[in-house]
Design an enzyme around this catalytic site. Structure first.
Site, PDB file in Angstrom:
ATOM      1  N   GLU A  40       0.859  -1.182   0.000  1.00  0.00           N
ATOM      2  CA  GLU A  40       0.000   0.000   0.000  1.00  0.00           C
ATOM      3  C   GLU A  40       0.902   1.242   0.000  1.00  0.00           C
ATOM      4  O   GLU A  40       2.012   1.212   0.534  1.00  0.00           O
ATOM      5  CB  GLU A  40      -0.847  -0.030   1.269  1.00  0.00           C
ATOM      6  CG  GLU A  40      -1.766   1.163   1.465  1.00  0.00           C
ATOM      7  CD  GLU A  40      -2.462   1.127   2.818  1.00  0.00           C
ATOM      8  OE1 GLU A  40      -3.544   1.718   2.932  1.00  0.00           O
ATOM      9  OE2 GLU A  40      -1.926   0.505   3.767  1.00  0.00           O
ATOM     10  N   LYS A 106      -9.751   0.821  -1.625  1.00  0.00           N
ATOM     11  CA  LYS A 106      -9.831   0.322  -0.256  1.00  0.00           C
ATOM     12  C   LYS A 106     -11.201   0.612   0.356  1.00  0.00           C
ATOM     13  O   LYS A 106     -11.660   1.752   0.399  1.00  0.00           O
ATOM     14  CB  LYS A 106      -8.731   0.978   0.572  1.00  0.00           C
ATOM     15  CG  LYS A 106      -8.586   0.484   1.990  1.00  0.00           C
ATOM     16  CD  LYS A 106      -7.402   1.216   2.645  1.00  0.00           C
ATOM     17  CE  LYS A 106      -7.141   0.777   4.053  1.00  0.00           C
ATOM     18  NZ  LYS A 106      -6.008   1.554   4.634  1.00  0.00           N
ATOM     19  N   CYS A 142      -4.547  -3.463   3.627  1.00  0.00           N
ATOM     20  CA  CYS A 142      -4.215  -3.099   5.005  1.00  0.00           C
ATOM     21  C   CYS A 142      -5.362  -3.300   5.996  1.00  0.00           C
ATOM     22  O   CYS A 142      -5.660  -4.419   6.384  1.00  0.00           O
ATOM     23  CB  CYS A 142      -3.688  -1.664   5.034  1.00  0.00           C
ATOM     24  SG  CYS A 142      -2.670  -1.283   6.486  1.00  0.00           S
TER      25      CYS A 142
END
Length: 272
Positions: A40, A106, A142
């Site tokens: 990321e 995300k 993440c």
């Protein structure tokens, strides 16, 4: 399928970060990898003003990544930032290479441990998978790792492998949480999980360099490939490194026969 997990520390300059990606991708290609996964924020590290750096998926940075994929013959997965409404950005994974072109924004934003990603980042809403050589692969980023329903959605879409680029926040107990959560997501979706974190910046600094102080999540390292039974097959330490690993996709079916948690579910939810 051989994949490469590239654990590195990116800085605030997208062009310099591209040079890091280029060197790592050529190393992975020399090691016969088919896919390389970068962390990321590979475009620019957190703690950098993101809106001025954000580019569309047809902009110069993404175009350079596509060119790199073409040069090496790899499918490249890398975290970048794309423009979003209201002056925000999307935290985007670009997946590009032979026969592959996709982007994942995300879904779950890191509004935790005193950091508010949602102040500057707009949340995504779509579950995204790609197919490489007939192998279905899910994309996550993440903080998504704290939400098992996303990884089960990957499995429901036919994925046998999930890719998890990250820039994990440091702090007491955070390494233990990273290791626990990544293993749990592989196990409760019974798929392979490639968790690729930014390297710990402290482990990346040259001797004598001063540490930068920032509350932004900048990585702790400890990237790992985890099997569908939840066991760690290969891993890295805190510093930069390139992990080449072979994924046995047939193992997923064997584990799902032995532990059919997906088939035995009584409650189902959707990611979002």
């Amino acid at each position: 399928m051989r994949i490469a997990l590239s654990q590195l520390t990116t800085g605030p300059d997208p062009e310099r970060n591209l040079e890091l990606l280029r060197a790592e991708a050529h190393r992975a290609a020399a090691g016969a990898a088919r896919v390389i996964v970068f962390p990321e924020a590979a475009m620019a590290c957190f703690g950098t003003p993101l809106a001025p750096l954000a580019e569309p998926l047809d902009g110069p940075w993404a175009t350079a990544v596509r060119r790199l994929a073409e040069e090496t013959g790899l499918v490249v997965v890398a975290g970048m930032f794309t423009p979003a409404p209201d002056g925000k950005v999307a935290n985007t994974l670009l997946a590009t290479g032979p026969g592959v072109e996709a982007a994942y924004d995300k879904i779950h934003l890191y509004d935790a441990f005193g950091f508010a990603e949602s102040d500057t980042v707009a949340a995504g809403s779509e579950v995204v998978t790609i197919e490489v050589d007939g192998v279905r692969i899910g994309l996550a980023t993440c903080y998504d790792v704290r939400f098992p329903e996303l990884f089960r959605a990957h499995a429901d879409a036919g994925a046998v492998l999930s890719l998890l680029p990250a820039s994990w926040g440091a702090g007491p107990g955070k390494r233990e949480q990273w290791e626990l959560l990544t293993r749990a997501r592989a196990l409760d979706a019974t798929l392979w999980l490639a968790a690729v974190d930014q390297a710990d910046p402290a482990a990346s600094r040259a001797p004598g360099d001063e540490a930068a102080t920032s509350p932004a999540p900048t990585g702790i390292g400890h990237s790992a490939l985890i099997g569908p039974d939840g066991t760690v097959r290969q891993s890295l330490g805190a510093g930069p490194g390139l992990l080449l690993a072979d994924v046995d996709v047939d193992e997923v079916a064997a584990v799902r026969r032995a532990v059919p948690v997906l088939a035995n579910r009584r409650l189902k939810t959707t990611a979002g």
